[in-house]
Enzyme design. Sequence first.
Site, PDB file in Angstrom:
ATOM      1  N   GLU A  67      27.333  27.914  46.363  1.00 36.89           N
ATOM      2  CA  GLU A  67      27.652  27.829  44.934  1.00 36.89           C
ATOM      3  C   GLU A  67      28.301  26.514  44.532  1.00 36.89           C
ATOM      4  O   GLU A  67      28.295  26.152  43.353  1.00 36.89           O
ATOM      5  CB  GLU A  67      28.602  28.958  44.512  1.00 36.89           C
ATOM      6  CG  GLU A  67      28.106  30.357  44.755  1.00 36.89           C
ATOM      7  CD  GLU A  67      28.760  30.966  45.982  1.00 36.89           C
ATOM      8  OE1 GLU A  67      29.575  31.889  45.823  1.00 36.89           O
ATOM      9  OE2 GLU A  67      28.471  30.486  47.098  1.00 36.89           O
ATOM     10  N   ASN A  68      28.885  25.803  45.488  1.00 39.84           N
ATOM     11  CA  ASN A  68      29.526  24.539  45.143  1.00 39.84           C
ATOM     12  C   ASN A  68      28.526  23.393  45.036  1.00 39.84           C
ATOM     13  O   ASN A  68      28.909  22.256  44.787  1.00 39.84           O
ATOM     14  CB  ASN A  68      30.643  24.190  46.130  1.00 39.84           C
ATOM     15  CG  ASN A  68      30.146  24.059  47.562  1.00 39.84           C
ATOM     16  OD1 ASN A  68      29.165  24.687  47.935  1.00 39.84           O
ATOM     17  ND2 ASN A  68      30.831  23.266  48.362  1.00 39.84           N
TER      18      ASN A  68
END
Length: 220
Positions: free
Chosen positions: A50-51
């Site tokens: 997700e980063n």
Amino acid sequence: MGMGKEIRDRIAKRAAQELKDGMVVNLGIGIPTKVADYVPEGTHVVFHAENGILGAGGGPSPGEEDAFLCNAGGYPITIINGASYCDSAIAFAMIRRGCIDITILGALEVSERGDLANWIVPGKRVAGIGGAMELAQKAKKVIVLMNHVNRQGESKVKKQCDLPLTARECVKLIITEMAVMEVTDKGLLLKEIMSPYTVEDVVSHTEASLLIPENISYIP
């Protein structure tokens, strides 16, 4: 009922068997991060974080960590050839668009219907829900890796979750140190048992109702 490294690795190795060639896969923090180390030989999958990483690899060797390269949980990772970077908004757009084939998450509780509770314990300080709600709702398949019971010895595989839900009826497969269970339309199916446990062990430590087939696989 302890969860030592060997047991965590065993759970991760079993989860990796669910990966198929060409899949885009998201790994939650905890045991799921270890799945990247057990991708079956010849199977090419792309790990999403997700980063903003598409093409994350397994953990680095000691001393080989890159301070600027980590997963969404902040732990050091490697990347595969052809990996790409993006901002977090685009990474979440991939999730919301339904581009993630499998997400593998930890959990505090899972119900026999596949309800997931994995983000808050009342009275405890927690970092926040992170991407779990989005992943649980939008990934094509949700797999949970967790202890079979909590620290009080109570089943985490429940008829109904007591903790606040992350998402309803999203989990398809549960893998613990004791068993592999599949959420089906007819109920929670006991598919495999981890050695040295028995059917009786699993049933006695599971609050949820289990469907027990005649032929159950045993994982040595």
